[in-house]
Design a protein around this motif. Structure first.
Motif, PDB file in Angstrom:
ATOM      1  N   PRO A   1      13.232   3.788 -13.125  1.00 29.67           N
ATOM      2  CA  PRO A   1      11.815   4.002 -12.798  1.00 29.67           C
ATOM      3  C   PRO A   1      11.548   5.271 -12.002  1.00 29.67           C
ATOM      4  N   GLN A   2      12.531   5.734 -11.208  1.00 31.82           N
ATOM      5  CA  GLN A   2      12.317   6.930 -10.384  1.00 31.82           C
ATOM      6  C   GLN A   2      12.095   8.178 -11.220  1.00 31.82           C
ATOM      7  N   TRP A   3      12.479   8.156 -12.491  1.00 32.91           N
ATOM      8  CA  TRP A   3      12.383   9.348 -13.323  1.00 32.91           C
ATOM      9  C   TRP A   3      10.959   9.656 -13.760  1.00 32.91           C
ATOM     10  N   LYS A   4      10.029   8.787 -13.509  1.00 38.37           N
ATOM     11  CA  LYS A   4       8.643   9.048 -13.903  1.00 38.37           C
ATOM     12  C   LYS A   4       8.049  10.244 -13.164  1.00 38.37           C
TER      13      LYS A   4
ATOM     14  N   ILE B   1      10.025  12.900 -12.083  1.00 41.62           N
ATOM     15  CA  ILE B   1      11.022  13.975 -12.099  1.00 41.62           C
ATOM     16  C   ILE B   1      10.416  15.271 -12.629  1.00 41.62           C
ATOM     17  N   ASP B   2      10.667  16.388 -11.929  1.00 39.81           N
ATOM     18  CA  ASP B   2      10.238  17.693 -12.408  1.00 39.81           C
ATOM     19  C   ASP B   2      11.352  18.729 -12.287  1.00 39.81           C
ATOM     20  N   GLN B   3      12.597  18.252 -12.100  1.00 42.75           N
ATOM     21  CA  GLN B   3      13.742  19.151 -12.037  1.00 42.75           C
ATOM     22  C   GLN B   3      14.867  18.558 -12.883  1.00 42.75           C
ATOM     23  N   PRO B   4      15.525  19.379 -13.729  1.00 40.89           N
ATOM     24  CA  PRO B   4      16.530  18.828 -14.638  1.00 40.89           C
ATOM     25  C   PRO B   4      17.695  18.162 -13.931  1.00 40.89           C
ATOM     26  N   GLY B   5      18.090  18.686 -12.752  1.00 41.26           N
ATOM     27  CA  GLY B   5      19.231  18.113 -12.052  1.00 41.26           C
ATOM     28  C   GLY B   5      19.028  16.665 -11.668  1.00 41.26           C
ATOM     29  N   ARG B   6      17.802  16.271 -11.383  1.00 41.35           N
ATOM     30  CA  ARG B   6      17.540  14.897 -10.973  1.00 41.35           C
ATOM     31  C   ARG B   6      17.652  13.917 -12.128  1.00 41.35           C
ATOM     32  N   LEU B   7      17.547  14.412 -13.367  1.00 44.29           N
ATOM     33  CA  LEU B   7      17.725  13.551 -14.526  1.00 44.29           C
ATOM     34  C   LEU B   7      19.191  13.218 -14.768  1.00 44.29           C
ATOM     35  N   LEU B   8      20.071  13.813 -13.970  1.00 43.46           N
ATOM     36  CA  LEU B   8      21.504  13.601 -14.154  1.00 43.46           C
ATOM     37  C   LEU B   8      22.097  12.787 -13.022  1.00 43.46           C
ATOM     38  N   ALA B   9      21.238  12.228 -12.174  1.00 42.51           N
ATOM     39  CA  ALA B   9      21.705  11.657 -10.916  1.00 42.51           C
ATOM     40  C   ALA B   9      21.953  10.156 -10.955  1.00 42.51           C
ATOM     41  N   SER B  10      21.853   9.523 -12.125  1.00 39.08           N
ATOM     42  CA  SER B  10      22.084   8.086 -12.209  1.00 39.08           C
ATOM     43  C   SER B  10      23.450   7.806 -12.815  1.00 39.08           C
ATOM     44  N   PRO B  11      24.409   7.291 -12.020  1.00 40.98           N
ATOM     45  CA  PRO B  11      25.741   6.978 -12.568  1.00 40.98           C
ATOM     46  C   PRO B  11      25.681   5.964 -13.711  1.00 40.98           C
ATOM     47  N   ALA B  12      24.790   4.972 -13.599  1.00 40.14           N
ATOM     48  CA  ALA B  12      24.689   3.951 -14.645  1.00 40.14           C
ATOM     49  C   ALA B  12      24.225   4.563 -15.963  1.00 40.14           C
ATOM     50  N   PHE B  13      23.222   5.444 -15.899  1.00 39.14           N
ATOM     51  CA  PHE B  13      22.717   6.079 -17.115  1.00 39.14           C
ATOM     52  C   PHE B  13      23.754   7.035 -17.685  1.00 39.14           C
ATOM     53  N   SER B  14      24.398   7.813 -16.806  1.00 40.89           N
ATOM     54  CA  SER B  14      25.411   8.767 -17.269  1.00 40.89           C
ATOM     55  C   SER B  14      26.567   8.047 -17.956  1.00 40.89           C
ATOM     56  N   GLY B  15      26.980   6.914 -17.402  1.00 42.08           N
ATOM     57  CA  GLY B  15      28.066   6.155 -18.010  1.00 42.08           C
ATOM     58  C   GLY B  15      27.704   5.644 -19.387  1.00 42.08           C
ATOM     59  N   ALA B  16      26.448   5.180 -19.555  1.00 43.30           N
ATOM     60  CA  ALA B  16      26.004   4.689 -20.862  1.00 43.30           C
ATOM     61  C   ALA B  16      25.912   5.832 -21.867  1.00 43.30           C
ATOM     62  N   VAL B  17      25.454   6.999 -21.429  1.00 43.43           N
ATOM     63  CA  VAL B  17      25.372   8.157 -22.327  1.00 43.43           C
ATOM     64  C   VAL B  17      26.769   8.629 -22.720  1.00 43.43           C
ATOM     65  N   GLU B  18      27.713   8.527 -21.791  1.00 48.59           N
ATOM     66  CA  GLU B  18      29.094   8.871 -22.118  1.00 48.59           C
ATOM     67  C   GLU B  18      29.623   7.993 -23.254  1.00 48.59           C
ATOM     68  N   GLN B  19      29.306   6.710 -23.218  1.00 52.04           N
ATOM     69  CA  GLN B  19      29.717   5.815 -24.295  1.00 52.04           C
ATOM     70  C   GLN B  19      29.048   6.205 -25.619  1.00 52.04           C
ATOM     71  N   LEU B  20      27.777   6.621 -25.530  1.00 52.68           N
ATOM     72  CA  LEU B  20      27.062   7.074 -26.726  1.00 52.68           C
ATOM     73  C   LEU B  20      27.745   8.297 -27.315  1.00 52.68           C
ATOM     74  N   LEU B  21      28.100   9.263 -26.473  1.00 53.24           N
ATOM     75  CA  LEU B  21      28.742  10.484 -26.948  1.00 53.24           C
ATOM     76  C   LEU B  21      30.088  10.182 -27.599  1.00 53.24           C
TER      77      LEU B  21
ATOM     78  N   THR C   1      13.556  13.176 -24.659  1.00 50.29           N
ATOM     79  CA  THR C   1      13.990  14.376 -23.941  1.00 50.29           C
ATOM     80  C   THR C   1      14.999  14.036 -22.850  1.00 50.29           C
ATOM     81  N   THR C   2      14.761  12.958 -22.127  1.00 45.87           N
ATOM     82  CA  THR C   2      15.699  12.548 -21.079  1.00 45.87           C
ATOM     83  C   THR C   2      17.065  12.236 -21.664  1.00 45.87           C
ATOM     84  N   VAL C   3      17.099  11.510 -22.779  1.00 47.60           N
ATOM     85  CA  VAL C   3      18.374  11.184 -23.424  1.00 47.60           C
ATOM     86  C   VAL C   3      19.040  12.445 -23.957  1.00 47.60           C
TER      87      VAL C   3
END
Length: 380
Positions: A324-327, A329-349, A133-135
């Motif tokens: 680890p901070q995402w364990k 999380i109860d708001q969708p906006g906070r799942l978008l707050a990691s630049p490292a994760f967002s950059g990796a997902v951008e490469q996936l897309l 779901t996070t991905v």
């Protein structure tokens, strides 16, 4: 070129609120607002470039045949049936995302709606707890940033998406599936009623149910009919499916129907073995379509696999870091707050090659580039 949109609404406060929302969500629209019938008639007489006219039924009826000068007319009504089928009707007093959803649906229908630009991406794993779901939600957000119109569909038997989206209408999917089988002629209007929009994720969705009954009873045929309905709307560029990690027939059929499958793994010996066994079980059906599978390592600590790689093809090229901070999380906006994760997902897309270079997507991306919202509206 910006689309010329005219709002004809006598209530000033409501007109301003709707105009503000549409400007935020549709950055390529040049929106004019008219609160008096005489001003609307003058606009229609003098401007031959009105692409979309959205107005209260009484103001449209007063303008009469001048409305025919607009490329598309949508009537805002208190209840359906007020304009005798002359124009598309949308109930005026409902959440703004629902109004926008109805507008988009009507415009897609007016254009004939092609399925060629709509692709289905399934985020899958052979074991639970891998972060599907996070991905999926991060993938949707990145797609929205690139100008893609997306729809998120949670198909887990047991889900916790209400933590992110709120309770909403938990019978939404059940009602859509029932209408699909018993009253297909009512399906489009029902979806317009149940469809919601999440502005932080820039996606439409329907609320996932509280009870697992329809997921457990879902057949491959019904799954295919549901996806075809969404594909044929001509309303989305990308549909992201978030199923559970089951091995049922509808799971396999879903992978068959998908244009791309993001198969998540973790650096875990048992999880890797489950993926290996499931692929072997589905081998006769998947072997010819293995190219649509993209193995992605999630929750990585360090940057690579420690365990041995025995799955088809090379080890994952896309690695998503563990946050680890995402364990908690109860708001969708906070799942978008990691630049490292967002950059990796951008490469996936980028690797998935989902419609990012089509002319319509490029136009929406250019029109929306750099658009930052000062506030966020809640879902629905």
């Amino acid at each position: 070129m910006a689309k010329r949109v005219v709002l004809a609404i006598s209530h000033r406060e409501y007109a301003a609120k709707l105009a503000e929302y549409l400007r935020e969500e549709e950055t390529g629209w040049d929106i004019g607002v008219y609160t008096h019938g005489s001003a609307l008639r003058k606009e229609l007489q003098n401007n031959a470039m009105v692409d979309l006219l959205i107005g209260q039924a009484d103001m449209l009826l007063e303008a009469g045949t001048l409305c025919d000068r607009a490329g598309k007319v949508i009537s805002l009504v208190k209840q359906k049936g007020m304009v005798d089928g002359r124009w598309q009707e949308i109930v005026q007093y409902q959440p703004l995302p629902s109004i926008l959803s109805g507008i988009r649906s009507g415009m897609a229908a007016n254009q004939g709606g092609s399925t060629s630009g709509c692709q289905v991406v399934t985020v899958f794993s052979a074991s639970g707890g891998v972060g599907k779901t996070t991905v999926a939600l991060n993938l949707i957000r990145q797609a929205g940033e690139r100008g893609l119109r997306t729809f998120y569909m949670n198909m887990e038997a047991l889900n916790a998406t209400s933590l992110l989206f709120g309770k909403g209408e938990p019978d939404s999917l059940s009602r859509l599936l029932y209408a699909l089988q018993a009253h297909p002629e009512q399906w489009d209007s029902l979806l317009e009623q149940l469809c919601r929009h999440q502005p932080q994720l820039r996606t439409d969705y329907v609320d996932a149910p509280d009870h697992p009954g329809e997921r457990l009873a879902l057949t491959p045929e019904l799954m295919e009919a549901l996806l075809e309905k969404f594909r044929n709307m001509g309303r989305y560029d990308m549909i992201v499916i978030d199923p559970d990690s089951g091995a049922g027939e509808w799971h396999r059929r879903l992978l068959d129907l998908s244009d791309r499958v993001v198969w998540l793994i973790a650096d875990d010996a048992q999880g890797l073995m489950k993926s290996e066994k499931l692929l072997r079980y589905w081998q006769a059906h998947i072997s010819e379509k293995i190219s649509k599978l993209s193995f992605v390592l999630n929750k990585a600590i360090g940057g690579g696999l420690i365990n041995q790689w025995n799955l088809p093809g090379e080890a994952p090229k896309v690695v998503l870091p563990y946050i680890p901070q995402w364990k908690t999380i109860d708001q969708p906006g906070r799942l978008l707050a990691s630049p490292a994760f967002s950059g990796a997902v951008e490469q996936l897309l980028l690797g998935l090659e989902i419609g990012g270079n089509s002319p319509s997507v490029r136009r929406r991306r250019e029109e929306g580039h750099g658009n930052q919202r000062s506030h966020v509206r809640g879902a629905g």
